[in-house]
Every structure is written in structure tokens, then in C-alpha cells.
Enzyme design. Structure first.
Site, PDB file in Angstrom:
ATOM      1  N   ASP A  98       0.777  -1.140   0.073  1.00 30.90           N
ATOM      2  CA  ASP A  98      -0.155   0.168  -0.120  1.00 30.90           C
ATOM      3  C   ASP A  98       0.878   1.231   0.008  1.00 30.90           C
ATOM      4  O   ASP A  98       1.818   1.268   1.202  1.00 30.90           O
ATOM      5  CB  ASP A  98      -0.882  -0.027   1.255  1.00 30.90           C
ATOM      6  CG  ASP A  98      -1.727   1.229   1.371  1.00 30.90           C
ATOM      7  OD1 ASP A  98      -1.515   2.248   0.555  1.00 30.90           O
ATOM      8  OD2 ASP A  98      -2.398   1.219   2.561  1.00 30.90           O
ATOM      9  N   VAL A  99       0.861   2.216  -1.006  1.00 26.02           N
ATOM     10  CA  VAL A  99       1.656   2.962  -1.267  1.00 26.02           C
ATOM     11  C   VAL A  99       1.831   4.122  -0.101  1.00 26.02           C
ATOM     12  O   VAL A  99       2.769   4.838   0.167  1.00 26.02           O
ATOM     13  CB  VAL A  99       2.034   3.620  -2.463  1.00 26.02           C
ATOM     14  CG1 VAL A  99       2.249   2.497  -3.701  1.00 26.02           C
ATOM     15  CG2 VAL A  99       0.554   4.433  -2.952  1.00 26.02           C
ATOM     16  N   HIS A 182       5.367  10.637 -23.697  1.00 24.42           N
ATOM     17  CA  HIS A 182       5.841   9.585 -24.545  1.00 24.42           C
ATOM     18  C   HIS A 182       5.950  10.240 -26.189  1.00 24.42           C
ATOM     19  O   HIS A 182       6.661   9.678 -26.848  1.00 24.42           O
ATOM     20  CB  HIS A 182       4.960   8.463 -24.368  1.00 24.42           C
ATOM     21  CG  HIS A 182       3.802   8.285 -25.114  1.00 24.42           C
ATOM     22  ND1 HIS A 182       2.669   9.038 -24.529  1.00 24.42           N
ATOM     23  CD2 HIS A 182       3.488   7.945 -26.104  1.00 24.42           C
ATOM     24  CE1 HIS A 182       1.461   8.669 -25.397  1.00 24.42           C
ATOM     25  NE2 HIS A 182       1.993   7.992 -26.372  1.00 24.42           N
ATOM     26  N   LYS A 186       8.880   9.330 -29.791  1.00 23.41           N
ATOM     27  CA  LYS A 186       8.215   8.881 -31.141  1.00 23.41           C
ATOM     28  C   LYS A 186       9.489   9.278 -32.131  1.00 23.41           C
ATOM     29  O   LYS A 186       9.756  10.352 -31.915  1.00 23.41           O
ATOM     30  CB  LYS A 186       6.950   9.580 -31.538  1.00 23.41           C
ATOM     31  CG  LYS A 186       5.861   8.967 -30.547  1.00 23.41           C
ATOM     32  CD  LYS A 186       4.505   9.452 -31.258  1.00 23.41           C
ATOM     33  CE  LYS A 186       3.218   9.092 -30.377  1.00 23.41           C
ATOM     34  NZ  LYS A 186       2.749   7.828 -30.452  1.00 23.41           N
ATOM     35  N   HIS A 244       1.323  16.723 -24.816  1.00 25.62           N
ATOM     36  CA  HIS A 244       1.693  16.177 -26.012  1.00 25.62           C
ATOM     37  C   HIS A 244       1.547  17.431 -27.319  1.00 25.62           C
ATOM     38  O   HIS A 244       2.744  17.345 -27.930  1.00 25.62           O
ATOM     39  CB  HIS A 244       0.812  14.852 -26.560  1.00 25.62           C
ATOM     40  CG  HIS A 244       0.914  13.821 -25.682  1.00 25.62           C
ATOM     41  ND1 HIS A 244       1.865  13.491 -25.033  1.00 25.62           N
ATOM     42  CD2 HIS A 244      -0.164  12.902 -25.303  1.00 25.62           C
ATOM     43  CE1 HIS A 244       1.480  12.261 -24.216  1.00 25.62           C
ATOM     44  NE2 HIS A 244       0.240  12.090 -24.283  1.00 25.62           N
TER      45      HIS A 244
HETATM   46  C1  BG6 Z   1      -1.822   9.332 -23.716  1.00 27.69           C
HETATM   47  C2  BG6 Z   1      -3.126   9.624 -23.167  1.00 27.69           C
HETATM   48  O1  BG6 Z   1      -0.828   9.962 -23.010  1.00 27.69           O
HETATM   49  O2  BG6 Z   1      -1.552   9.294 -25.246  1.00 27.69           O
HETATM   50  C3  BG6 Z   1      -4.217   8.749 -24.065  1.00 27.69           C
HETATM   51  O3  BG6 Z   1      -3.278   9.612 -21.857  1.00 27.69           O
HETATM   52  C4  BG6 Z   1      -4.138   8.650 -25.516  1.00 27.69           C
HETATM   53  O4  BG6 Z   1      -5.619   9.086 -23.581  1.00 27.69           O
HETATM   54  C5  BG6 Z   1      -2.537   8.550 -25.860  1.00 27.69           C
HETATM   55  O5  BG6 Z   1      -4.938   7.806 -26.045  1.00 27.69           O
HETATM   56  C6  BG6 Z   1      -2.396   8.539 -27.101  1.00 27.69           C
HETATM   57  O6  BG6 Z   1      -1.089   8.009 -27.384  1.00 27.69           O
HETATM   58  P1  BG6 Z   1      -0.515   7.380 -28.819  1.00 27.69           P
HETATM   59  O7  BG6 Z   1       0.998   7.232 -28.662  1.00 27.69           O
HETATM   60  O8  BG6 Z   1      -1.538   6.210 -29.131  1.00 27.69           O
HETATM   61  O9  BG6 Z   1      -0.916   8.538 -30.009  1.00 27.69           O
END
Ligand code: BG6
Length: 493
Positions: A98-99, A182, A186, A244
């Protein structure tokens, strides 16, 4: 802000410790990415992966209930190697915790080794980040070799982001903190830097007045799925735009950095974020559109509306679509609108950046009554391609021009395997490369710009506009562009 970098440390054995080890992100992304890194020998020789969850599982149950059942299907079939998978599973320990319980960290301490590099991956709700870091530190699990990875969205507004950053900063120096987005992992996003800073031909043209408008679209076919608990509190602006889309905007708009050093790149992105023109309530009413999908069809399959999805409150106002017009107040970009758009349950999955160059001041060659400008279309997903729309003579006896594409198909040009974003970024964390992670000031500047939009929407009392699943969002999004006689990229094809 500059980051004091720890001197390059030799490859230490690694304990990768994943909080949220039984969650969505772990089985969809992190564990498949770690498997790929293992398969390609990119994990240090003496690695262990400690996953943390609340489920009362033994190690064996974790492997069978989670790794085999949930994570394995997310590994590309052609990359699956049974022997490598077995070796990979041998790296795992499951720690039930449990954190919030201080005592449970002692259990983690018993399992984690001394003298290794501990990477703590916090794939949990950001509300837990502060407690987790405090408890890790109090248990003596943090040292100068440790690193912490923070998943987005970091906080839900500027104040909460600052609070988390300050709390985490008490236990980890800035050089130990990896704020992940993320999209920065890419391949095509990284390639955008090469396109801009490796090709001299674009340099002089990459500014007003040669560029008239920029469009950035991240459209998804998927709906909220099983993530309503998270998504309904978050919405598309916090989930996608604040991170993003703004990161993509930064890479398009930044000045050439002096080098690829983390701070050199992040300094330039920060300048862009600080130059974003703050939106007044009038700007918000005029230049932003938020939507929420209603029942429709995607790819010929009927799909539910957002309000009918599991665990979505009947009166939810969460936006599943955002389109907006932003401006960057600096010499390079004055008066060049940046149109950003993202949404779930749209007509097709596509992420692309369209740079619209200015039209000819005067054309001596007929083009059927249309004044075409050149366009550079950088597609990140589903295909990785770069197209430059040029005008060419239509074959025939007369002089008449039509647009054609110069097409760079990156998948054909480079046949090597492309690592997924998470795999690449996890390897960066292990190797101590911070360039593709967000620095504290950058993240806070992004919140400082985004937060007034959220406040403006909340104050307006308006609901998001409905849009039918399977379309490209509410009509108001088309109207936003139409005001300057422009159209979104898919409408110009
Ligand atoms: C995530 C979001 O960061 O990015 C998601 O929380 C979204 O809601 C996703 O679907 C999209 O990532 P990708 O790489 O599929 O374009």
C-alpha cells in the site's frame, strides 16, 4: 534553469521499480517496452524489475495473471521469442504494497538490492507522487544513483504541478527527475528536429511571413475505454494538449538550440512556452472549441456516446475533443496562428503537423481558380511520412498547374526496426539521457498557459458541444478555421 548533471556513472546493476505495476500503462506499454529492451540487449546485464501493486498476489500469480495474460498480448507477435520471454520473466519480483503505508516500504527495501541504480517509475495517479517520494526517501531507498520517472499529466493545474515538483525535488535533484511525455520518444517527433536543423533549405523559410499557418492534429479512433475514472477528471486539454500537443508545437516553433544537450534543447522549448500569448476570456470564447462524443460509428462499427460509457457520470462535462487557435508572441511567429486539435472517437487515427506556407503573391500560371500554397505534412501516425506539396505542370499542351506530393516514406527509406516511444525513453532513463524529458520550468510554463483555458470553460458554464463519434469533431471546429478561409488538413484533400 540549468540541471546539474551527475557525472557519467558506469553502468550499475539496475533495479527498475514500477509503482502502478498492475495498472493499464504497465501492461499496455511499460512491460512490453522493457521486454523489447531486454530482447535487444539494452538492459544492463544485472537487471531486476520490481513491480508494485495492491493485489495480494504471489510472484507466480503476478506472472500468470498479469504478465502472461495481460502484458504478453501487447508484444508484437513477430518480436515474441519464448526463450527470451522466459529469461525476461526471471527478472521479475512482485511486491505487494500500500503506497501510503510507511511500513510497506521496508518490504520494498528488503527486496531491492544495495549498490544498484534504482529507477522508480511512478505510473500512478499524480496525487500519490508526493507520498511515494517521501516514503521512499524515509526508507533510505533514494541515493545519488537513483532516478525517478513521473508520468503525465503531472498535477491538474499549475499549483498542483508546482506542489508535486517541489515535493519530489526534496528527494531527487532535477538531473534525477525524468518527466515523461511519450510523444517526445516517437521516432518522427525526434526526426522533426533533424528535418528542421539538419536541412538548410528550411531555415530561411521557417518563419513568418513565409509560413502562414500551422496545424497540429492528434486524432484518435478509440473512446475512453476502461479509463473513465482517470479521464473524466482529466479531459482532453489536460490529457493531450497541455503536454503532447504543446511539446509538438515547441519542436515546430523553437529556435535552433546551441547543441543537443538536455538544457540547450529545453531552454529553447521553454522560450516558446513562455511566448505563448495568454488567452483572455474573449479569446477562449472565440478561439477554443471543446466537444464530447455522442453515439455514432467508427470504422463502420456502432459505438456508444461518452455519457453512456462505463463509469462516466451522467452529467459529465469532461471534454473529449479540443480545437484551439494559439499564438506565439515572438519575432519569428508573430501573427502566425497555430491550430491545435485532438479528440477521441474521431473519424480516423492520425497525428500530423501541417506547415502551410504562404501563397504566391501573384500567379502567372493558371491553377483552376485556386491559389495553392506549398504545404509540408509531417505525419507521425499511423504512417511515418513527410510530404511536401509542390505545384507542378499538369501534362498537356497548355500551362496549368496542380499540386503534387514529394513523398518521403520513412518506413521504406529505413527498414531497421523502430523502437516504440516507451522503449526508447526507458533506455534514455537507464542511460541518463534527459534531452527528451520535460524540465520543471517547462512543465510549469505549459500549465501556466493551459490553466486559464480550463478556468474560462468552467466559468462560462457552457457544456462541451456534442459531436457524433466517427466525425472530425463539432462543426464549431470547422468554423474556427473557416473564419480565416482555411480548412483542416483532411478537408483540403
Ligand atoms: C496518452 C493519453 O498520453 O496518449 C491517452 O493519456 C491517449 O488518452 C494516448 O490515448 C495517445 O498516445 P498514442 O501514442 O497512441 O498517440
Amino acid at each position: 534553469m540549468t540541471t546539474q548533471h551527475a557525472s557519467a556513472t558506469p553502468d550499475l546493476p539496475l533495479d527498475m521499480i514500477i509503482f502502478g505495476g498492475t495498472g493499464d500503462l504497465s501492461f499496455r506499454k511499460l512491460l512490453p517496452a522493457l521486454y523489447m529492451a531486454h530482447l535487444h540487449c539494452n538492459l544492463p546485464p544485472d537487471t531486476r524489475i520490481l513491480t508494485i501493486g495492491r493485489k495480494p498476489w504471489s510472484r507466480e500469480e503476478y506472472i500468470s495473471e498479469f504478465m502472461e495474460t495481460k502484458a504478453k498480448p501487447f508484444i508484437e507477435k513477430k518480436a515474441f521469442d519464448a526463450a527470451a520471454w522466459d529469461k525476461f520473466l526471471a527478472l521479475f519480483e512482485y511486491v505487494r504494497m500500500d503506497v501510503d503505508s510507511v511500513e510497506d516500504y521496508q518490504r520494498l527495501k528488503e527486496v531491492s538490492r544495495e549498490g544498484v541504480r534504482r529507477v522508480f517509475y511512478l505510473a500512478t495517479s499524480p496525487d500519490l507522487f508526493t507520498n511515494i517520494c517521501e516514503n521512499l526517501s524515509a526508507a533510505g531507498l533514494v541515493d545519488e544513483n537513483s532516478r525517478v520517472v513521473l508520468e503525465k499529466p503531472l498535477g491538474h493545474d499549475l499549483a498542483s504541478a508546482q506542489e508535486i515538483n517541489t515535493a519530489v525535488g526534496k528527494h531527487f535533484s532535477e538531473a534525477q527527475i525524468y518527466r515523461i511525455d511519450h510523444y517526445l520518444g516517437k521516432e518522427t517527433v525526434q526526426n522533426l528536429m533533424v528535418l528542421r536543423f539538419g536541412n538548410a533549405i528550411f531555415g530561411p523559410l521557417w518563419q513568418a511571413p513565409y509560413i502562414k499557418r500551422v496545424q497540429i492534429t492528434v486524432a484518435e479512433e478509440v473512446g475512453v475505454g476502461s479509463r473513465a475514472g482517470f479521464y473524466d477528471k482529466t479531459g482532453a486539454l489536460r490529457d493531450m494538449v497541455q503536454n503532447h500537443l504543446l511539446q509538438l508545437l515547441c519542436i515546430v516553433a523553437m529556435e535552433p538550440p546551441v547543441s543537443l544537450d538536455p538544457d540547450a534543447v529545453r531552454d529553447e522549448k521553454l522560450k516558446v512556452l513562455r511566448s505563448l500569448r495568454p488567452m483572455t476570456p474573449e479569446d477562449i470564447a472565440r478561439d477554443t472549441v471543446r466537444g464530447q462524443y455522442t453515439a455514432g460509428a467508427v470504422n463502420g462499427e456502432p459505438v456508444k456516446g461518452y455519457l453512456e460509457e462505463d463509469n462516466v457520470p451522467a452529467n459529465s462535462r469532461a471534454e473529449t475533443f479540443v480545437a484551439l487557435r494559439a499564438h506565439i508572441n515572438n519575432w519569428r511567429w508573430a501573427n502566425v496562428p497555430f491550430y491545435l486539435r485532438t479528440g477521441k472517437r474521431l473519424q480516423k487515427k492520425v497525428s500530423e503537423i501541417v506547415i502551410e506556407f504562404s501563397e504566391l503573391p501573384f500567379s502567372i500560371i493558371p491553377s483552376g481558380g485556386r491559389n495553392y500554397g506549398n504545404r509540408l505534412v509531417i505525419q507521425l501516425q499511423p504512417e511515418e511520412s513527410i510530404q511536401l506539396q509542390m505545384l507542378a505542370k499538369e501534362p498537356g499542351s497548355g500551362m496549368h498547374m496542380l499540386p503534387v506530393n514529394l513523398n518521403l516514406d520513412l518506413q521504406q527509406a529505413f527498414t531497421e526496426r523502430r523502437a516504440e516511444a516507451y522503449e526508447r525513453l526507458l533506455i534514455d532513463v537507464i542511460r541518463g539521457r534527459l534531452t527528451h524529458f520535460m524540465r520543471r520550468d517547462e512543465l510549469e510554463a505549459a500549465w501556466a498557459w493551459a490553466e486559464p483555458i480550463l478556468d474560462g470553460w468552467a466559468k462560462s458554464g457552457d457544456k462541451p458541444r456534442g459531436y457524433t463519434a466517427g466525425t472530425f469533431g463539432p462543426a464549431a471546429s470547422t468554423a474556427l478555421m473557416a473564419r480565416e478561409n482555411a480548412v483542416w488538413a483532411e478537408e483540403s484533400q
